[in-house]
Enzyme design. Structure first.
Site, PDB file in Angstrom:
ATOM      1  N   CYS A 116       0.823  -1.227   0.000  1.00  0.00           N
ATOM      2  CA  CYS A 116       0.000   0.000   0.000  1.00  0.00           C
ATOM      3  C   CYS A 116       0.851   1.269   0.000  1.00  0.00           C
ATOM      4  O   CYS A 116       0.331   2.360  -0.248  1.00  0.00           O
ATOM      5  CB  CYS A 116      -0.929   0.005   1.202  1.00  0.00           C
ATOM      6  SG  CYS A 116      -1.928  -1.472   1.297  1.00  0.00           S
ATOM      7  N   HIS A 258      -3.154   6.795   3.691  1.00  0.00           N
ATOM      8  CA  HIS A 258      -3.626   5.565   3.052  1.00  0.00           C
ATOM      9  C   HIS A 258      -4.958   5.172   3.695  1.00  0.00           C
ATOM     10  O   HIS A 258      -5.117   5.236   4.910  1.00  0.00           O
ATOM     11  CB  HIS A 258      -2.579   4.465   3.243  1.00  0.00           C
ATOM     12  CG  HIS A 258      -3.082   3.110   2.871  1.00  0.00           C
ATOM     13  ND1 HIS A 258      -3.783   2.887   1.712  1.00  0.00           N
ATOM     14  CD2 HIS A 258      -3.016   1.903   3.510  1.00  0.00           C
ATOM     15  CE1 HIS A 258      -4.109   1.608   1.642  1.00  0.00           C
ATOM     16  NE2 HIS A 258      -3.666   1.000   2.728  1.00  0.00           N
ATOM     17  N   ASN A 288     -10.342  -0.245   0.939  1.00  0.00           N
ATOM     18  CA  ASN A 288      -8.884  -0.161   0.870  1.00  0.00           C
ATOM     19  C   ASN A 288      -8.438  -0.575  -0.537  1.00  0.00           C
ATOM     20  O   ASN A 288      -8.505  -1.755  -0.884  1.00  0.00           O
ATOM     21  CB  ASN A 288      -8.289  -1.088   1.933  1.00  0.00           C
ATOM     22  CG  ASN A 288      -6.766  -1.075   1.942  1.00  0.00           C
ATOM     23  OD1 ASN A 288      -6.136  -0.536   1.043  1.00  0.00           O
ATOM     24  ND2 ASN A 288      -6.180  -1.687   2.956  1.00  0.00           N
TER      25      ASN A 288
HETATM   26  O1  UT7 Z   1      -3.609  -1.659   3.776  1.00  0.00           O
HETATM   27  C1  UT7 Z   1      -2.468  -2.090   4.387  1.00  0.00           C
HETATM   28  C2  UT7 Z   1      -2.562  -2.672   5.665  1.00  0.00           C
HETATM   29  N1  UT7 Z   1      -3.837  -3.061   6.143  1.00  0.00           N
HETATM   30  C3  UT7 Z   1      -4.299  -2.499   7.226  1.00  0.00           C
HETATM   31  O2  UT7 Z   1      -3.730  -1.541   7.681  1.00  0.00           O
HETATM   32  C4  UT7 Z   1      -5.486  -3.126   7.923  1.00  0.00           C
HETATM   33  C5  UT7 Z   1      -5.222  -3.133   9.392  1.00  0.00           C
HETATM   34  N2  UT7 Z   1      -6.178  -3.864  10.180  1.00  0.00           N
HETATM   35  C6  UT7 Z   1      -7.457  -3.484  10.374  1.00  0.00           C
HETATM   36  O3  UT7 Z   1      -7.927  -2.561   9.757  1.00  0.00           O
HETATM   37  C7  UT7 Z   1      -8.258  -4.188  11.419  1.00  0.00           C
HETATM   38  O4  UT7 Z   1      -7.416  -5.013  12.188  1.00  0.00           O
HETATM   39  C8  UT7 Z   1      -9.424  -5.066  10.854  1.00  0.00           C
HETATM   40  C9  UT7 Z   1     -10.515  -4.189  10.310  1.00  0.00           C
HETATM   41  C10 UT7 Z   1      -8.899  -5.985   9.763  1.00  0.00           C
HETATM   42  C11 UT7 Z   1     -10.029  -5.909  11.971  1.00  0.00           C
HETATM   43  O5  UT7 Z   1     -10.448  -5.072  13.037  1.00  0.00           O
HETATM   44  P1  UT7 Z   1      -9.992  -5.397  14.537  1.00  0.00           P
HETATM   45  O6  UT7 Z   1     -10.632  -4.395  15.388  1.00  0.00           O
HETATM   46  O7  UT7 Z   1      -8.504  -5.471  14.562  1.00  0.00           O
HETATM   47  O8  UT7 Z   1     -10.634  -6.797  14.778  1.00  0.00           O
HETATM   48  P2  UT7 Z   1      -9.954  -8.181  15.173  1.00  0.00           P
HETATM   49  O9  UT7 Z   1      -9.190  -8.743  14.023  1.00  0.00           O
HETATM   50  O10 UT7 Z   1      -9.241  -8.030  16.485  1.00  0.00           O
HETATM   51  O11 UT7 Z   1     -11.226  -9.085  15.412  1.00  0.00           O
HETATM   52  C12 UT7 Z   1     -12.202  -8.776  16.420  1.00  0.00           C
HETATM   53  C13 UT7 Z   1     -13.380  -9.707  16.257  1.00  0.00           C
HETATM   54  C14 UT7 Z   1     -12.982 -11.178  16.144  1.00  0.00           C
HETATM   55  O12 UT7 Z   1     -13.967 -11.955  16.795  1.00  0.00           O
HETATM   56  P3  UT7 Z   1     -13.723 -12.502  18.284  1.00  0.00           P
HETATM   57  O13 UT7 Z   1     -12.507 -13.361  18.203  1.00  0.00           O
HETATM   58  O14 UT7 Z   1     -13.534 -11.290  19.126  1.00  0.00           O
HETATM   59  O15 UT7 Z   1     -14.982 -13.247  18.565  1.00  0.00           O
HETATM   60  C15 UT7 Z   1     -13.051 -11.428  14.661  1.00  0.00           C
HETATM   61  O16 UT7 Z   1     -13.304 -12.791  14.342  1.00  0.00           O
HETATM   62  O17 UT7 Z   1     -14.081  -9.390  15.053  1.00  0.00           O
HETATM   63  C16 UT7 Z   1     -14.247 -10.588  14.279  1.00  0.00           C
HETATM   64  N3  UT7 Z   1     -14.276 -10.216  12.874  1.00  0.00           N
HETATM   65  C17 UT7 Z   1     -15.414  -9.918  12.225  1.00  0.00           C
HETATM   66  N4  UT7 Z   1     -16.693  -9.854  12.629  1.00  0.00           N
HETATM   67  C18 UT7 Z   1     -17.610  -9.508  11.721  1.00  0.00           C
HETATM   68  C19 UT7 Z   1     -13.232 -10.109  12.001  1.00  0.00           C
HETATM   69  N5  UT7 Z   1     -13.682  -9.734  10.797  1.00  0.00           N
HETATM   70  C20 UT7 Z   1     -15.028  -9.614  10.911  1.00  0.00           C
HETATM   71  C21 UT7 Z   1     -16.036  -9.246  10.016  1.00  0.00           C
HETATM   72  N6  UT7 Z   1     -17.323  -9.212  10.465  1.00  0.00           N
HETATM   73  N7  UT7 Z   1     -15.793  -8.933   8.719  1.00  0.00           N
END
Ligand code: UT7
Length: 331
Positions: A116, A258, A288
């Site tokens: 990115c 970004h 993104n």
């Molecule tokens: O572009 C270059 C680099 N990319 C980025 O910079 C992206 C960076 N990361 C992020 O933007 C975030 O980490 C995400 C949006 C991908 C995820 O958000 P998060 O707040 O970090 O969530 P998490 O991965 O810690 O997951 C929290 C919960 C989990 O459930 P449990 O284990 O707490 O029950 C996930 O399974 O959210 C769940 N989860 C979802 N729930 C509904 C993960 N994806 C989804 C989803 N819908 N699409």
């Protein structure tokens, strides 16, 4: 470092595919909700390429757009730099395909892989060639069709990405020009490369039945770890380039970060004490788009009359590699 010439952003352009995929559409594909996606990312919809569209097609549209705004013919270009991790083919480069589509002279054309952050890397490379007087006009493009390497069974990644292309034409500026690139800053850390990776299809894991069965041709990401690294790297990068140029967030007219996550965007603005009104945000429309996100946001902001000639603008990115970087310029 001696610089013979100043460099400016002459014109920009962008292109996105027509088809839109909303959060509600995604609810039908994986176990997710519109509410979760909006709250955790700020995304509402994204544009998705159809099966006949490849990176060079979107790059071509964005390039034509930028050339039109620059009032320039493709034959006037001296070099093409494309940032992409979703090129039409492993080789030849998408930049070579674009050179042919545009009908340029036999100018150098190559792709850059910096996730990115690729557009920032591309601008930095192009800037050197113009500063030294080697070239006059360089087309820099960020283009991605990440939805073609998305694992539609993985809700942690498939809700995040959209397709698009953004272009900028850099040219030599006169000494008295109020538009010029002030500085760029780049960084990378390969120790954590596996946190955001496409494992299959390269020379480590060439395409085979086993590689396909293990979902290796798809993008994989440890989202939460990447999130924390992104907040730090984008904040650090912004602070470093400001400090190096004796500036603070107060001096900026605009930040174009970004567009990976609204929470990362706000954390970056907060770090340099920049009010939200000065941050260009379009993540709700495009998701993104990786290395296309910054040039698309730049072009839109110019078109909407937000960014005006002479404004002090900072571009700030983070991505696979891991990589990060910033560009500080007066538009
Ligand atoms: O572009 C270059 C680099 N990319 C980025 O910079 C992206 C960076 N990361 C992020 O933007 C975030 O980490 C995400 C949006 C991908 C995820 O958000 P998060 O707040 O970090 O969530 P998490 O991965 O810690 O997951 C929290 C919960 C989990 O459930 P449990 O284990 O707490 O029950 C996930 O399974 O959210 C769940 N989860 C979802 N729930 C509904 C993960 N994806 C989804 C989803 N819908 N699409």
């Amino acid at each position: 470092m001696s610089k013979d010439f100043k460099v400016k952003v002459l014109a920009t352009g962008m292109a996105v595919p027509e088809k839109i995929l909303t959060n509600f559409d995604l609810e039908k594909i994986v176990d997710t909700t519109d509410e979760w996606i909006r709250k955790r990312t700020g995304m509402v919809q994204r544009h998705i390429a159809d099966e006949n569209t490849a990176a060079s097609d979107l790059a071509y549209e964005a390039a034509k757009n930028a050339l039109q705004y620059a009032n320039m013919e493709p034959k006037e270009l001296d070099m093409i730099v494309i940032s992409t991790v979703t090129s039409d083919y492993s080789f030849p480069s998408t930049a070579c395909l674009l050179q042919e589509k545009l009908g340029c002279r036999d100018i150098p054309a190559f792709d850059v892989s910096a996730g990115c952050t690729g557009f920032i890397y591309g601008i930095t490379i192009a800037k050197q060639f113009i500063e030294t007087g080697y070239y006059n006009n360089i087309l820099v493009i960020g283009v991605e069709i990440l939805t073609k390497i998305t694992n539609w069974k993985d809700r942690g990644t498939c809700v995040l990405f959209g397709d698009g292309a953004g272009a900028a034409i850099l040219t030599r500026a006169t000494k008295s020009d109020s538009s010029f690139i002030i500085d760029t800053y780049l960084g990378a850390n390969g120790k954590v490369a596996e946190l955001l990776i496409r494992k299959g299809g390269g020379s480590r894991n060439p395409i085979s039945k086993k590689v396909i069965e293990q979902d290796m041709p798809f993008l994989e990401m440890e989202g939460n770890k990447i999130f924390r690294l992104a907040v730090k790297a984008m904040g650090d990068s912004a602070e470093i380039i400001l400090k190096k140029n004796n500036l603070t967030g107060n001096d900026l007219d605009w930040l174009i970060p970004h567009q990976a996550n609204l929470r990362i965007i706000y954390a970056t603005a907060h770090r340099i004490k920049l009010p939200k009104e000065k941050v260009i945000i379009n993540i709700q429309k495009y998701g993104n788009t990786s290395s296309a996100s910054i040039p698309i946001a730049l072009d839109e902001a110019i078109r909407e009359g937000k960014i005006k000639r002479g404004d002090l603008v900072m571009l700030d990115a983070f991505g696979a590699g891991l990589t990060w970087g910033s560009v500080l310029f007066r538009y």
